[in-house]
Write an enzyme that holds these catalytic residues in place. Sequence first.
Site, mmCIF file in Angstrom:
data_model
loop_
_atom_site.group_PDB
_atom_site.id
_atom_site.type_symbol
_atom_site.label_atom_id
_atom_site.label_comp_id
_atom_site.label_asym_id
_atom_site.label_seq_id
_atom_site.Cartn_x
_atom_site.Cartn_y
_atom_site.Cartn_z
ATOM 1 N N CYS A 210 0.811 -1.044 -0.186
ATOM 2 C CA CYS A 210 -0.244 -0.354 0.237
ATOM 3 C C CYS A 210 0.733 1.410 0.438
ATOM 4 O O CYS A 210 2.032 1.287 0.387
ATOM 5 C CB CYS A 210 -0.823 -0.054 1.149
ATOM 6 S SG CYS A 210 -1.891 1.642 1.659
ATOM 7 N N CYS A 213 -0.286 3.029 3.523
ATOM 8 C CA CYS A 213 0.277 2.735 5.294
ATOM 9 C C CYS A 213 1.651 1.593 5.192
ATOM 10 O O CYS A 213 2.310 1.014 6.150
ATOM 11 C CB CYS A 213 -0.155 2.290 5.666
ATOM 12 S SG CYS A 213 -1.520 0.566 5.002
ATOM 13 N N CYS A 232 -6.398 -2.498 -0.031
ATOM 14 C CA CYS A 232 -5.472 -2.626 1.908
ATOM 15 C C CYS A 232 -5.895 -2.845 2.973
ATOM 16 O O CYS A 232 -7.651 -2.272 2.964
ATOM 17 C CB CYS A 232 -4.754 -0.981 1.760
ATOM 18 S SG CYS A 232 -3.987 -1.131 3.337
ATOM 19 N N CYS A 235 -5.706 -0.052 5.676
ATOM 20 C CA CYS A 235 -6.247 1.680 5.571
ATOM 21 C C CYS A 235 -7.417 1.408 4.504
ATOM 22 O O CYS A 235 -7.742 2.366 5.158
ATOM 23 C CB CYS A 235 -5.043 2.564 5.288
ATOM 24 S SG CYS A 235 -4.499 2.375 3.735
ATOM 25 N N ASP A 363 22.193 -0.070 -18.202
ATOM 26 C CA ASP A 363 22.083 -1.383 -17.716
ATOM 27 C C ASP A 363 20.807 -1.870 -18.691
ATOM 28 O O ASP A 363 19.884 -1.773 -18.117
ATOM 29 C CB ASP A 363 21.674 -0.999 -16.302
ATOM 30 C CG ASP A 363 21.392 -2.351 -15.212
ATOM 31 O OD1 ASP A 363 21.795 -3.004 -16.014
ATOM 32 O OD2 ASP A 363 21.296 -2.348 -13.853
#
Length: 463
Positions: A210, A213, A232, A235, A363
């Site tokens: 999340c 949170c 979530c 929260c 990269d």
Amino acid sequence: MRVLLAVLAGKIVAWLVRFLKRGRGSSLPGLVALKIHPRLLSHFVRQVRRGVVMVTGTNGKTTTNNMLARMVADAGLRAVVNAEGANLVTGIATAFIRAASWRGRIFCDYALLEVDEATFPRAAAQVRPGAVVVTNFFRDQLDRYGELDRTVALIRDALADLENVRLILNADDPLVAQLAATGHAATFYGLGRHAEVSPTSTAAREGRFCPFCGHALTYDYYHYSQLGNFRCPSCGFSRPRAQVEGEGVFAGARYSRCRLRYPGGTQELVLGQPGLYNLYNALAAFAAGLFLGLDPARMAGSLSSYLPATGRMERFRCGEKPVLLNLVKNPTGFNEGLRALLHLDPPVDLLIALNDNDADGRDVSWIWDVDFEMLEGMQERINLIFCTGQRGEEMAVRLKYAGVPLGKIVTEGRMEEAVRGVLRASGSSACLLATYTALWPVERILCRYAQRERAPEGLPSLS
């Protein structure tokens, strides 16, 4: 006087690039002009009659922006568009210079601008858009952007500094949906549950936690990567209700389709491009078009006849052999490109062109995050895989470790020979996957031996 000099210099540079055949000239004119007049963008934007829409995010920016441009044009409106995907400030400036008169005058209703994520703060500060479309957030070019949370923070902080802007956000991506917390009015778009959703996703690393949170998100289902119906449990942050949603989704070999539900009605949508990600692009463009006040039925028609930009699931034909060309630039996009092989006539000849120039990312370790292991389960569908480009040998090594038989891997350092090889091989169809700077040479070579399909044909309608 600085405006006149900047525009004149930009137009001369653009002419020289075309005359000398040194590329597309989609950025250099803007680079020169901005050296002369650093605030040139602000000068142009003040002349746009109806407003500016900016499209940003990791994947789908070019297609979404060009779809929106097609709908605007079909509505009889004029727009400045950086249609070739040159999405740095220099590319945006070039788009304006091309559209401007020699005196620096712009005559357009809208500016529709695809913007690189890292460029977004600088561009937004100068352009001050009226609407911002955010497609998705995936890991991409770690040596340039850094970790994904840094990219999201760049966009979030830049949005917080804007006023009177409408956000058009992907409801299915928690990293995008969180941007509604910046306080701006938001329109959400997304896909409903369909037959191909999955209860699990091994690739959902970006959206695992999340953003508010830090608790692990739970999913009812996934579309792909971290896109899905999330919540979530700590929260309560969850997938917002999508005002523009695709229902009855189908993504086949030659087309994709859904029923668009939006405030005030529904529309049937059939795209001449495969893949869920193209439906997402169309939903984003449609939602932006609604904000601009375009007619929904006309927008659906524009999307159905839309032709993709170079390398965005473009279709070619070499004799009787169908050929697909697609840009790949990060693990999520590459995975979706590989899944397209499931919809091609087997056996499939595959070309992978991997470069490591600045625009690709120096990269190339990201190829180890691509799910090439899925090819091991497609061995009966795969004929030969040609590896080319500056890092073609590294790609061949990656395929070896993914379990692809060595007899199916061909390493060819000469790009033209690799393209000719995949077209002449004995497979029933071919797929060419190329990173950004490899895409243009592959496309030029391909055009010498194959014909581009100019228009979607035989698209069905929803029953």
